[in-house]
Design a protein around this motif. Structure first.
Motif, PDB file in Angstrom:
ATOM      1  N   VAL A  98      38.668  54.653  38.984  1.00 56.37           N
ATOM      2  CA  VAL A  98      38.467  53.297  38.478  1.00 56.37           C
ATOM      3  C   VAL A  98      38.908  53.187  37.019  1.00 56.37           C
ATOM      4  O   VAL A  98      38.473  53.958  36.159  1.00 56.37           O
ATOM      5  N   LEU A  99      39.786  52.206  36.752  1.00 58.24           N
ATOM      6  CA  LEU A  99      40.206  51.897  35.387  1.00 58.24           C
ATOM      7  C   LEU A  99      39.381  50.756  34.801  1.00 58.24           C
ATOM      8  O   LEU A  99      39.109  50.745  33.602  1.00 58.24           O
ATOM      9  N   ALA A 100      39.012  49.802  35.634  1.00 57.53           N
ATOM     10  CA  ALA A 100      38.197  48.667  35.186  1.00 57.53           C
ATOM     11  C   ALA A 100      37.507  48.064  36.396  1.00 57.53           C
ATOM     12  O   ALA A 100      38.028  48.104  37.513  1.00 57.53           O
ATOM     13  N   ALA A 101      36.313  47.513  36.159  1.00 51.65           N
ATOM     14  CA  ALA A 101      35.549  46.875  37.236  1.00 51.65           C
ATOM     15  C   ALA A 101      34.916  45.599  36.709  1.00 51.65           C
ATOM     16  O   ALA A 101      34.541  45.510  35.539  1.00 51.65           O
ATOM     17  N   LEU A 102      34.821  44.631  37.579  1.00 47.48           N
ATOM     18  CA  LEU A 102      34.233  43.334  37.233  1.00 47.48           C
ATOM     19  C   LEU A 102      33.416  42.861  38.421  1.00 47.48           C
ATOM     20  O   LEU A 102      33.892  42.900  39.562  1.00 47.48           O
ATOM     21  N   VAL A 103      32.203  42.409  38.185  1.00 46.86           N
ATOM     22  CA  VAL A 103      31.336  41.908  39.252  1.00 46.86           C
ATOM     23  C   VAL A 103      31.106  40.419  39.050  1.00 46.86           C
ATOM     24  O   VAL A 103      30.740  39.979  37.950  1.00 46.86           O
ATOM     25  N   THR A 104      31.353  39.637  40.098  1.00 46.79           N
ATOM     26  CA  THR A 104      31.149  38.187  40.066  1.00 46.79           C
ATOM     27  C   THR A 104      30.399  37.773  41.324  1.00 46.79           C
ATOM     28  O   THR A 104      30.162  38.578  42.226  1.00 46.79           O
ATOM     29  N   ALA A 105      30.034  36.517  41.387  1.00 45.46           N
ATOM     30  CA  ALA A 105      29.514  35.973  42.637  1.00 45.46           C
ATOM     31  C   ALA A 105      30.613  36.067  43.698  1.00 45.46           C
ATOM     32  O   ALA A 105      31.812  36.038  43.382  1.00 45.46           O
ATOM     33  N   ALA A 106      30.215  36.175  44.957  1.00 46.28           N
ATOM     34  CA  ALA A 106      31.183  36.424  46.025  1.00 46.28           C
ATOM     35  C   ALA A 106      32.135  35.259  46.257  1.00 46.28           C
ATOM     36  O   ALA A 106      33.189  35.432  46.881  1.00 46.28           O
TER      37      ALA A 106
ATOM     38  N   GLY B 189      26.538  37.210  48.567  1.00 46.45           N
ATOM     39  CA  GLY B 189      26.165  38.207  47.568  1.00 46.45           C
ATOM     40  C   GLY B 189      27.135  38.195  46.406  1.00 46.45           C
ATOM     41  O   GLY B 189      27.395  37.142  45.816  1.00 46.45           O
ATOM     42  N   ILE B 190      27.653  39.360  46.100  1.00 50.69           N
ATOM     43  CA  ILE B 190      28.567  39.477  44.954  1.00 50.69           C
ATOM     44  C   ILE B 190      29.908  40.063  45.418  1.00 50.69           C
ATOM     45  O   ILE B 190      30.051  40.503  46.565  1.00 50.69           O
ATOM     46  N   LYS B 191      30.848  40.046  44.497  1.00 49.01           N
ATOM     47  CA  LYS B 191      32.153  40.620  44.782  1.00 49.01           C
ATOM     48  C   LYS B 191      32.504  41.602  43.658  1.00 49.01           C
ATOM     49  O   LYS B 191      32.402  41.276  42.483  1.00 49.01           O
ATOM     50  N   ARG B 192      32.866  42.825  44.056  1.00 48.35           N
ATOM     51  CA  ARG B 192      33.314  43.836  43.098  1.00 48.35           C
ATOM     52  C   ARG B 192      34.832  43.809  43.020  1.00 48.35           C
ATOM     53  O   ARG B 192      35.515  44.098  43.996  1.00 48.35           O
ATOM     54  N   HIS B 193      35.337  43.446  41.853  1.00 51.03           N
ATOM     55  CA  HIS B 193      36.778  43.458  41.610  1.00 51.03           C
ATOM     56  C   HIS B 193      37.102  44.753  40.875  1.00 51.03           C
ATOM     57  O   HIS B 193      36.532  45.031  39.813  1.00 51.03           O
ATOM     58  N   VAL B 194      37.977  45.560  41.441  1.00 48.51           N
ATOM     59  CA  VAL B 194      38.217  46.893  40.894  1.00 48.51           C
ATOM     60  C   VAL B 194      39.707  47.140  40.731  1.00 48.51           C
ATOM     61  O   VAL B 194      40.515  46.790  41.600  1.00 48.51           O
ATOM     62  N   LEU B 195      40.062  47.741  39.598  1.00 45.32           N
ATOM     63  CA  LEU B 195      41.423  48.190  39.318  1.00 45.32           C
ATOM     64  C   LEU B 195      41.385  49.703  39.220  1.00 45.32           C
ATOM     65  O   LEU B 195      40.613  50.255  38.427  1.00 45.32           O
TER      66      LEU B 195
END
Length: 274
Positions: free
Chosen positions: A149-157, A136-142
């Protein structure tokens, strides 16, 4: 034993759906929507519809007609995303909530982690996280040290965490955040991580479980981002899986949920101070 005072304190005052904004919450966000010309649409209802979708995870065409035609809601939902409305609200509320909790408005410590999520059947990017065996995908969160949440980025897993870290730091800087240090786990090491941290002047602090400890043990401060992932994934059904067709839409879903959390926290702090 319940008293009349208890019943008044915990009485459900919502006239329709639990996700609807209260009058106080609407008064907080309404000034930020003052630049819109809603014509025949009720902006409060458009915001309520976005929160309803996030909490229930219902498909667009199943949206209750109370909010108006789903096509109208979808138009405003996409417009809010394009205008960065949720990020603007989150930035203001994060600083306000932190101050109410006795913390500096500008976070000096951030926490970084990722969450691999199974994708639904819709089209869109996806990959396989070989370590967690998730396709699926991967949620990268700061987040800040309070878990917002300060920032979020969604990429392929299959995108490595250190590859996404630099993009996430760039996004946080664009949003106006400038932490001094970032707490991470043991995967965030190597040349790519060093380069990303140096570009933003970040002190990377790796927290790992002591070797003598067996099983799960929450790490100081880093447990807050785990709590954030748990809250987003269990209290907002649209985030239990990846249902969006684009990374931008998936990132927007995280932003809406984060804004809802912040609104509730902000008014909870106000009520406690009153």
């Amino acid at each position: 034993m319940w008293t009349n005072a208890d019943r008044e304190t915990y009485r459900d005052r919502s006239s329709r759906y639990p996700s609807d904004l209260t009058d106080a919450q609407w008064a907080t966000v309404a000034p930020l929507l003052g630049g819109y010309d809603p014509l025949t649409a009720d902006l409060r209802e458009m915001v309520n519809a976005c929160l309803y979708l996030e909490k229930t995870g219902c498909p667009w065409r199943y949206l209750p007609t109370d909010f108006g035609p789903w096509e109208t809601v979808r138009t405003w939902h996409d417009r809010f995303r394009a205008d960065g409305l949720w990020s603007e609200i989150a930035g203001l509320l994060t600083r306000a909530v932190r101050q109410k909790r006795g913390r500096p408005a500008e976070p000096r410590t951030a926490i970084l982690d990722s969450q691999s999520v199974v994708s639904g059947p819709q089209a869109g990017v996806r990959g396989t996280d070989g370590k967690k065996k998730v396709r699926g995908i991967k949620r990268h969160v700061l987040t800040c040290s309070r878990g917002f949440v300060l920032a979020a980025l969604v990429t392929a897993a299959n995108v490595h965490d250190t590859q996404a870290a630099g993009w996430l730091f760039d996004r946080a800087a664009q949003a106006g955040w400038a932490p001094e240090r970032v707490k991470v786990d043991g995967i965030y090491t190597g040349a790519r991580m060093d380069e990303a941290a140096a570009r933003h002047g970040l002190d990377v602090q790796v927290s790992t479980r002591p070797p003598e400890v067996k099983g799960f043990e929450p790490l100081p401060l880093r447990w807050r981002i785990e709590a954030t992932f748990g809250t987003l994934s269990t209290r907002y059904r649209r985030l239990t899986r990846h249902w969006e067709q684009s990374p931008a839409a998936a990132e927007d879903a995280i932003s809406i949920a984060n804004c809802h959390r912040l609104l509730r926290a902000y008014h909870r702090e106000q009520d406690c101070a009153a």
